[in-house]
Design a protein around this motif. Structure first.
Motif, PDB file in Angstrom:
ATOM      1  N   ARG A  10       0.814  -1.221   0.000  1.00 11.65           N
ATOM      2  CA  ARG A  10       0.000   0.000   0.000  1.00 11.65           C
ATOM      3  C   ARG A  10       0.844   1.266   0.000  1.00 11.65           C
ATOM      4  NH1 ARG A  10      -3.279  -1.270   5.232  1.00 11.65           N
ATOM      5  NH2 ARG A  10      -1.141  -0.965   5.835  1.00 11.65           N
ATOM      6  N   HIS A  11       2.128   1.141   0.257  1.00 17.52           N
ATOM      7  CA  HIS A  11       2.991   2.316   0.393  1.00 17.52           C
ATOM      8  C   HIS A  11       3.411   2.904  -0.946  1.00 17.52           C
ATOM      9  CE1 HIS A  11       3.065   1.458   4.621  1.00 17.52           C
ATOM     10  NE2 HIS A  11       3.452   0.218   4.359  1.00 17.52           N
ATOM     11  N   PHE A  12       3.099   2.238  -2.037  1.00 18.79           N
ATOM     12  CA  PHE A  12       3.501   2.716  -3.357  1.00 18.79           C
ATOM     13  C   PHE A  12       2.444   3.635  -3.957  1.00 18.79           C
ATOM     14  CE2 PHE A  12       6.314  -0.946  -3.220  1.00 18.79           C
ATOM     15  CZ  PHE A  12       7.475  -0.418  -3.756  1.00 18.79           C
ATOM     16  N   THR A  13       2.941   4.685  -4.605  1.00 21.55           N
ATOM     17  CA  THR A  13       2.104   5.480  -5.483  1.00 21.55           C
ATOM     18  C   THR A  13       2.457   5.064  -6.901  1.00 21.55           C
ATOM     19  OG1 THR A  13       3.727   7.248  -5.672  1.00 21.55           O
ATOM     20  CG2 THR A  13       2.124   7.413  -3.863  1.00 21.55           C
ATOM     21  N   GLU A  14       1.707   5.545  -7.882  1.00 23.25           N
ATOM     22  CA  GLU A  14       2.019   5.162  -9.262  1.00 23.25           C
ATOM     23  C   GLU A  14       3.420   5.599  -9.651  1.00 23.25           C
ATOM     24  OE1 GLU A  14      -0.601   5.439 -12.515  1.00 23.25           O
ATOM     25  OE2 GLU A  14      -2.381   5.136 -11.277  1.00 23.25           O
ATOM     26  N   GLU A  15       3.799   6.818  -9.256  1.00 25.51           N
ATOM     27  CA  GLU A  15       5.121   7.331  -9.615  1.00 25.51           C
ATOM     28  C   GLU A  15       6.241   6.571  -8.899  1.00 25.51           C
ATOM     29  OE1 GLU A  15       7.582   9.123 -11.900  1.00 25.51           O
ATOM     30  OE2 GLU A  15       5.431   9.481 -12.064  1.00 25.51           O
ATOM     31  N   SER A  16       6.070   6.269  -7.609  1.00 16.29           N
ATOM     32  CA  SER A  16       7.115   5.544  -6.878  1.00 16.29           C
ATOM     33  C   SER A  16       7.227   4.101  -7.373  1.00 16.29           C
ATOM     34  CB  SER A  16       6.851   5.580  -5.375  1.00 16.29           C
ATOM     35  OG  SER A  16       5.672   4.878  -5.047  1.00 16.29           O
ATOM     36  N   LEU A  17       6.098   3.488  -7.730  1.00 15.39           N
ATOM     37  CA  LEU A  17       6.145   2.121  -8.272  1.00 15.39           C
ATOM     38  C   LEU A  17       6.819   2.109  -9.638  1.00 15.39           C
ATOM     39  CD1 LEU A  17       5.436  -0.841  -8.060  1.00 15.39           C
ATOM     40  CD2 LEU A  17       3.174  -0.319  -8.968  1.00 15.39           C
ATOM     41  N   ARG A  18       6.526   3.107 -10.452  1.00 15.73           N
ATOM     42  CA  ARG A  18       7.160   3.218 -11.769  1.00 15.73           C
ATOM     43  C   ARG A  18       8.681   3.339 -11.618  1.00 15.73           C
ATOM     44  NH1 ARG A  18       4.223   7.346 -13.612  1.00 15.73           N
ATOM     45  NH2 ARG A  18       2.606   5.943 -14.334  1.00 15.73           N
ATOM     46  N   SER A  19       9.149   4.197 -10.730  1.00 16.15           N
ATOM     47  CA  SER A  19      10.598   4.353 -10.541  1.00 16.15           C
ATOM     48  C   SER A  19      11.209   3.102  -9.911  1.00 16.15           C
ATOM     49  CB  SER A  19      10.906   5.593  -9.698  1.00 16.15           C
ATOM     50  OG  SER A  19      10.414   5.433  -8.390  1.00 16.15           O
ATOM     51  N   HIS A  20      10.471   2.442  -9.020  1.00 15.22           N
ATOM     52  CA  HIS A  20      10.962   1.201  -8.406  1.00 15.22           C
ATOM     53  C   HIS A  20      11.180   0.122  -9.463  1.00 15.22           C
ATOM     54  CE1 HIS A  20      11.362  -1.915  -5.324  1.00 15.22           C
ATOM     55  NE2 HIS A  20      10.468  -2.635  -5.994  1.00 15.22           N
ATOM     56  N   LEU A  21      10.219  -0.029 -10.375  1.00 11.34           N
ATOM     57  CA  LEU A  21      10.348  -1.036 -11.424  1.00 11.34           C
ATOM     58  C   LEU A  21      11.491  -0.711 -12.384  1.00 11.34           C
ATOM     59  CD1 LEU A  21       6.593  -1.653 -12.220  1.00 11.34           C
ATOM     60  CD2 LEU A  21       8.171  -3.261 -11.154  1.00 11.34           C
ATOM     61  N   VAL A  22      11.629   0.539 -12.743  1.00  6.46           N
ATOM     62  CA  VAL A  22      12.708   0.931 -13.662  1.00  6.46           C
ATOM     63  C   VAL A  22      14.071   0.736 -13.002  1.00  6.46           C
ATOM     64  CG1 VAL A  22      13.724   2.897 -14.872  1.00  6.46           C
ATOM     65  CG2 VAL A  22      11.273   2.476 -15.019  1.00  6.46           C
ATOM     66  N   ASP A  23      14.188   1.043 -11.706  1.00  5.91           N
ATOM     67  CA  ASP A  23      15.455   0.872 -10.987  1.00  5.91           C
ATOM     68  C   ASP A  23      15.879  -0.589 -10.912  1.00  5.91           C
ATOM     69  OD1 ASP A  23      15.617   3.571 -10.578  1.00  5.91           O
ATOM     70  OD2 ASP A  23      14.881   3.491  -8.499  1.00  5.91           O
ATOM     71  N   ARG A  24      14.920  -1.501 -10.860  1.00  5.06           N
ATOM     72  CA  ARG A  24      15.231  -2.931 -10.734  1.00  5.06           C
ATOM     73  C   ARG A  24      15.305  -3.638 -12.076  1.00  5.06           C
ATOM     74  NH1 ARG A  24      14.367  -4.924  -5.291  1.00  5.06           N
ATOM     75  NH2 ARG A  24      14.643  -6.956  -6.209  1.00  5.06           N
ATOM     76  N   SER A  25      15.314  -2.873 -13.180  1.00  6.40           N
ATOM     77  CA  SER A  25      15.251  -3.475 -14.513  1.00  6.40           C
ATOM     78  C   SER A  25      16.507  -3.216 -15.323  1.00  6.40           C
ATOM     79  CB  SER A  25      14.060  -2.916 -15.286  1.00  6.40           C
ATOM     80  OG  SER A  25      12.879  -3.148 -14.579  1.00  6.40           O
ATOM     81  N   VAL A  26      16.737  -4.103 -16.284  1.00  2.60           N
ATOM     82  CA  VAL A  26      17.868  -4.000 -17.208  1.00  2.60           C
ATOM     83  C   VAL A  26      17.334  -4.217 -18.621  1.00  2.60           C
ATOM     84  CG1 VAL A  26      20.050  -5.067 -17.903  1.00  2.60           C
ATOM     85  CG2 VAL A  26      19.464  -4.905 -15.484  1.00  2.60           C
ATOM     86  N   ARG A  27      17.756  -3.373 -19.546  1.00  2.00           N
ATOM     87  CA  ARG A  27      17.317  -3.488 -20.941  1.00  2.00           C
ATOM     88  C   ARG A  27      18.215  -4.477 -21.667  1.00  2.00           C
ATOM     89  NH1 ARG A  27      12.909  -1.875 -23.488  1.00  2.00           N
ATOM     90  NH2 ARG A  27      12.982   0.062 -22.341  1.00  2.00           N
ATOM     91  N   ARG A  28      17.614  -5.448 -22.365  1.00  2.00           N
ATOM     92  CA  ARG A  28      18.366  -6.410 -23.168  1.00  2.00           C
ATOM     93  C   ARG A  28      18.431  -5.942 -24.609  1.00  2.00           C
ATOM     94  NH1 ARG A  28      16.041 -12.243 -21.636  1.00  2.00           N
ATOM     95  NH2 ARG A  28      14.737 -11.657 -23.372  1.00  2.00           N
ATOM     96  N   ASP A  29      19.301  -6.564 -25.393  1.00  2.00           N
ATOM     97  CA  ASP A  29      19.466  -6.206 -26.806  1.00  2.00           C
ATOM     98  C   ASP A  29      18.207  -6.463 -27.626  1.00  2.00           C
ATOM     99  OD1 ASP A  29      22.060  -5.470 -26.278  1.00  2.00           O
ATOM    100  OD2 ASP A  29      22.908  -7.399 -26.883  1.00  2.00           O
ATOM    101  N   ASP A  30      17.410  -7.450 -27.240  1.00  2.00           N
ATOM    102  CA  ASP A  30      16.202  -7.769 -28.000  1.00  2.00           C
ATOM    103  C   ASP A  30      15.021  -6.859 -27.672  1.00  2.00           C
ATOM    104  OD1 ASP A  30      15.610  -8.694 -25.475  1.00  2.00           O
ATOM    105  OD2 ASP A  30      15.162 -10.747 -26.087  1.00  2.00           O
TER     106      ASP A  30
END
Length: 158
Positions: A10-30
């Motif tokens: 419940r502690h996430f807002t849309e903006e904080s969840l968006r940044s959380h997901l992007v911070d934990r992600s890596v872009r692949r070549d495909d």
């Protein structure tokens, strides 16, 4: 909208969840955006932000219009991908229909084709036979232990 995502903290807002997901992600070549969730296994659905599935949370914050009655399906077949263009909502039948079946089981045995459906059998017969053998051995050992513990099979002299 975030309240409709099962398991999301419940502690996430849309903006904080968006940044959380992007911070934990890596872009692949495909083009896939691969998220690193709580588990160590890669290539499977990941959980983030509480106990929420990452692909569902990503669909909610990046795409929007989430319907809990439908599945969030990956067009790229990479289960840990959260790229918004690779996600879509589909019925359970639609998402299952598109899945690719491997011709070998996880232990490397050839899978048989089920005559009724024309698809590979869900369970490999060799692996199933081996699992049943192990279960029978385990069950027999439990019975021997129980009989020895409770004195069955001993002569009743008294």
């Amino acid at each position: 909208m975030l309240s409709r995502v099962p398991g999301l903290s419940r502690h996430f807002t849309e903006e904080s969840l968006r940044s959380h997901l992007v911070d934990r992600s890596v872009r692949r070549d495909d083009g896939c955006l691969i998220v690193r969730g709580y588990g160590a296994r890669r290539g499977v659905h990941q959980k983030v932000a509480g106990r929420a599935w990452a692909h569902i949370a990503a669909y909610v914050v990046f795409v929007g219009g989430y319907d809990p009655a439908l599945d969030v399906d990956h067009r790229c077949a990479s289960l840990d991908c959260i790229e918004p263009t690779h996600l879509r909502q589909a019925t359970r039948a639609e998402s299952c229909r598109g899945r690719r079946q491997e011709p070998r089981c996880r232990n490397g045995h050839e899978r048989e084709i089920d005559e009724a459906t024309g698809r590979y059998r869900r369970v490999c017969r060799l692996c199933n036979r081996e699992a049943q053998r192990r279960w029978r051995q385990h069950r027999a050992a439990e019975i021997v232990t129980a009989r020895a513990t409770h004195g069955r099979g001993l002569s009743a002299s008294a």
